[in-house]
Design a protein around this motif. Sequence first.
Motif, mmCIF file in Angstrom:
data_model
loop_
_atom_site.group_PDB
_atom_site.id
_atom_site.type_symbol
_atom_site.label_atom_id
_atom_site.label_comp_id
_atom_site.label_asym_id
_atom_site.label_seq_id
_atom_site.Cartn_x
_atom_site.Cartn_y
_atom_site.Cartn_z
ATOM 1 N N HIS A 111 69.966 39.310 28.170
ATOM 2 C CA HIS A 111 68.984 38.075 27.860
ATOM 3 C C HIS A 111 68.046 38.157 29.000
ATOM 4 O O HIS A 111 68.405 38.389 29.987
ATOM 5 C CB HIS A 111 69.954 36.631 28.193
ATOM 6 C CG HIS A 111 69.392 35.738 27.587
ATOM 7 N ND1 HIS A 111 68.347 34.992 28.260
ATOM 8 C CD2 HIS A 111 69.264 34.789 26.231
ATOM 9 C CE1 HIS A 111 67.879 34.018 27.571
ATOM 10 N NE2 HIS A 111 68.341 33.763 26.558
ATOM 11 N N LEU A 112 66.825 38.006 28.485
ATOM 12 C CA LEU A 112 65.566 38.218 29.290
ATOM 13 C C LEU A 112 65.694 37.117 30.383
ATOM 14 O O LEU A 112 65.134 37.584 31.686
ATOM 15 C CB LEU A 112 64.431 38.000 28.592
ATOM 16 C CG LEU A 112 62.949 38.069 29.190
ATOM 17 C CD1 LEU A 112 62.859 39.596 29.991
ATOM 18 C CD2 LEU A 112 62.030 37.489 28.404
ATOM 19 N N ILE A 113 66.077 36.144 30.352
ATOM 20 C CA ILE A 113 65.985 35.047 31.442
ATOM 21 C C ILE A 113 67.454 35.127 32.125
ATOM 22 O O ILE A 113 67.345 34.765 33.428
ATOM 23 C CB ILE A 113 65.909 33.570 30.779
ATOM 24 C CG1 ILE A 113 64.304 33.696 29.674
ATOM 25 C CG2 ILE A 113 65.827 32.435 31.815
ATOM 26 C CD1 ILE A 113 63.341 34.184 30.679
ATOM 27 N N TRP A 114 68.458 35.133 31.317
ATOM 28 C CA TRP A 114 69.927 35.109 32.096
ATOM 29 C C TRP A 114 70.721 36.156 32.441
ATOM 30 O O TRP A 114 71.447 36.057 33.450
ATOM 31 C CB TRP A 114 70.574 34.036 31.288
ATOM 32 C CG TRP A 114 70.207 32.725 30.472
ATOM 33 C CD1 TRP A 114 69.857 32.403 29.396
ATOM 34 C CD2 TRP A 114 69.710 31.739 31.516
ATOM 35 N NE1 TRP A 114 69.088 31.399 29.341
ATOM 36 C CE2 TRP A 114 68.803 30.658 30.739
ATOM 37 C CE3 TRP A 114 69.556 31.391 32.742
ATOM 38 C CZ2 TRP A 114 68.456 29.590 30.833
ATOM 39 C CZ3 TRP A 114 68.953 29.994 33.365
ATOM 40 C CH2 TRP A 114 68.409 29.181 32.134
ATOM 41 N N LYS A 115 70.355 37.258 31.871
ATOM 42 C CA LYS A 115 71.176 38.449 32.092
ATOM 43 C C LYS A 115 70.338 39.716 31.845
ATOM 44 O O LYS A 115 70.785 40.234 30.869
ATOM 45 C CB LYS A 115 72.674 38.332 31.479
ATOM 46 C CG LYS A 115 73.497 39.472 31.722
ATOM 47 C CD LYS A 115 74.949 39.261 31.203
ATOM 48 C CE LYS A 115 75.790 39.893 31.628
ATOM 49 N NZ LYS A 115 77.335 39.946 31.059
ATOM 50 N N ASN A 116 69.477 40.304 32.561
ATOM 51 C CA ASN A 116 68.715 41.218 32.209
ATOM 52 C C ASN A 116 68.998 42.241 33.426
ATOM 53 O O ASN A 116 70.020 42.339 33.979
ATOM 54 C CB ASN A 116 67.035 40.839 32.247
ATOM 55 C CG ASN A 116 66.690 40.293 33.780
ATOM 56 O OD1 ASN A 116 67.136 40.731 34.710
ATOM 57 N ND2 ASN A 116 65.552 39.210 33.763
ATOM 58 N N CYS A 117 68.232 43.392 33.052
ATOM 59 C CA CYS A 117 68.659 44.373 34.227
ATOM 60 C C CYS A 117 68.174 44.241 35.607
ATOM 61 O O CYS A 117 69.087 44.834 36.406
ATOM 62 C CB CYS A 117 67.505 45.715 33.796
ATOM 63 S SG CYS A 117 65.579 45.200 33.763
ATOM 64 N N ASN A 118 67.519 43.195 35.875
ATOM 65 C CA ASN A 118 67.462 42.876 37.373
ATOM 66 C C ASN A 118 68.708 42.157 37.760
ATOM 67 O O ASN A 118 69.162 42.149 39.031
ATOM 68 C CB ASN A 118 65.950 42.161 37.629
ATOM 69 C CG ASN A 118 65.107 42.706 37.136
ATOM 70 O OD1 ASN A 118 64.690 44.135 37.447
ATOM 71 N ND2 ASN A 118 63.874 42.387 36.462
ATOM 72 N N HIS A 119 69.306 41.212 36.996
ATOM 73 C CA HIS A 119 70.348 40.510 37.246
ATOM 74 C C HIS A 119 71.470 41.597 37.431
ATOM 75 O O HIS A 119 72.255 41.439 38.520
ATOM 76 C CB HIS A 119 70.610 39.445 36.244
ATOM 77 C CG HIS A 119 69.760 38.484 36.036
ATOM 78 N ND1 HIS A 119 69.059 38.249 34.863
ATOM 79 C CD2 HIS A 119 69.498 37.288 36.776
ATOM 80 C CE1 HIS A 119 68.585 37.179 35.174
ATOM 81 N NE2 HIS A 119 68.667 36.449 36.350
ATOM 82 N N PHE A 120 71.616 42.611 36.591
ATOM 83 C CA PHE A 120 72.497 43.598 36.934
ATOM 84 C C PHE A 120 72.419 44.372 38.381
ATOM 85 O O PHE A 120 73.213 44.471 39.083
ATOM 86 C CB PHE A 120 72.489 44.747 35.853
ATOM 87 C CG PHE A 120 73.130 46.001 36.129
ATOM 88 C CD1 PHE A 120 74.544 45.943 35.704
ATOM 89 C CD2 PHE A 120 72.516 47.208 36.230
ATOM 90 C CE1 PHE A 120 75.173 47.177 35.850
ATOM 91 C CE2 PHE A 120 73.280 48.403 36.743
ATOM 92 C CZ PHE A 120 74.613 48.372 36.224
ATOM 93 N N THR A 121 71.250 44.776 38.734
ATOM 94 C CA THR A 121 70.901 45.654 39.854
ATOM 95 C C THR A 121 71.373 44.703 41.145
ATOM 96 O O THR A 121 71.864 45.257 41.869
ATOM 97 C CB THR A 121 69.439 46.179 40.024
ATOM 98 O OG1 THR A 121 68.538 45.245 39.859
ATOM 99 C CG2 THR A 121 69.462 47.491 38.887
#
Length: 214
Positions: A111-121
């Motif tokens: 999800h672009l706002i809640w769970k994106n690639c940056n949240h992952f890293t």
Amino acid sequence: MGGGTFASNYANVGFMDREVFLNVYDLTSFNNYSIWFGFGVFHTGIEVYGMEYGFGAHDYSISGVFEVEPRSCPGFIYRCSISLGHIDMSASEFREFIETIASEYHGDTYHLIWKNCNHFTDDISHRLHCKRIPGWVNRLAKFGALFRCLIPDSLESTTVRHLPEYYHAYEDKMSDSGSNSSSQEGSEHEVVDHKVLISPTRKAEIAFIKEIAR
């Protein structure tokens, strides 16, 4: 580059420094202007033991975590690398770690706002006891959480669908397997059982990580 080559990298990098890097990519050239105001649209990956790991979207409830050669994620413009610290685990221990984490990051949960690639890293770096990623990398998502109506649908579509090849590769695989199995459930199990899920349309530049059930 096939799955065997990806796996062989881990056998040959025991001597390498265990430094963890955040590799930052631009999703749009507009970042060259917006970054001066403290935000932009970025993709990030975690580089460790000679490979880079990211999180991408697709429509299936299996791993969206993928590995790629460092600083060369297709579809993005590489911007910079930021050192986040060092890890205290071997290459094989890290491999088990990332395969376990993959079970928490299915492609259909992106999800672009809640769970994106940056949240992952950021999550990966935190679990490795390294620095958190810089705030400016994911500031647009934080802004969007407060003012969701101001984020255009076109931006979300562009950001979320940055790995379209996987969708088609998986769909084709499901169709082929389905014709030789008694149920869709069986064919899905057969696909997930592969060590890595390769995107053939990009000559295997991206390899999706097989998840280990928690």
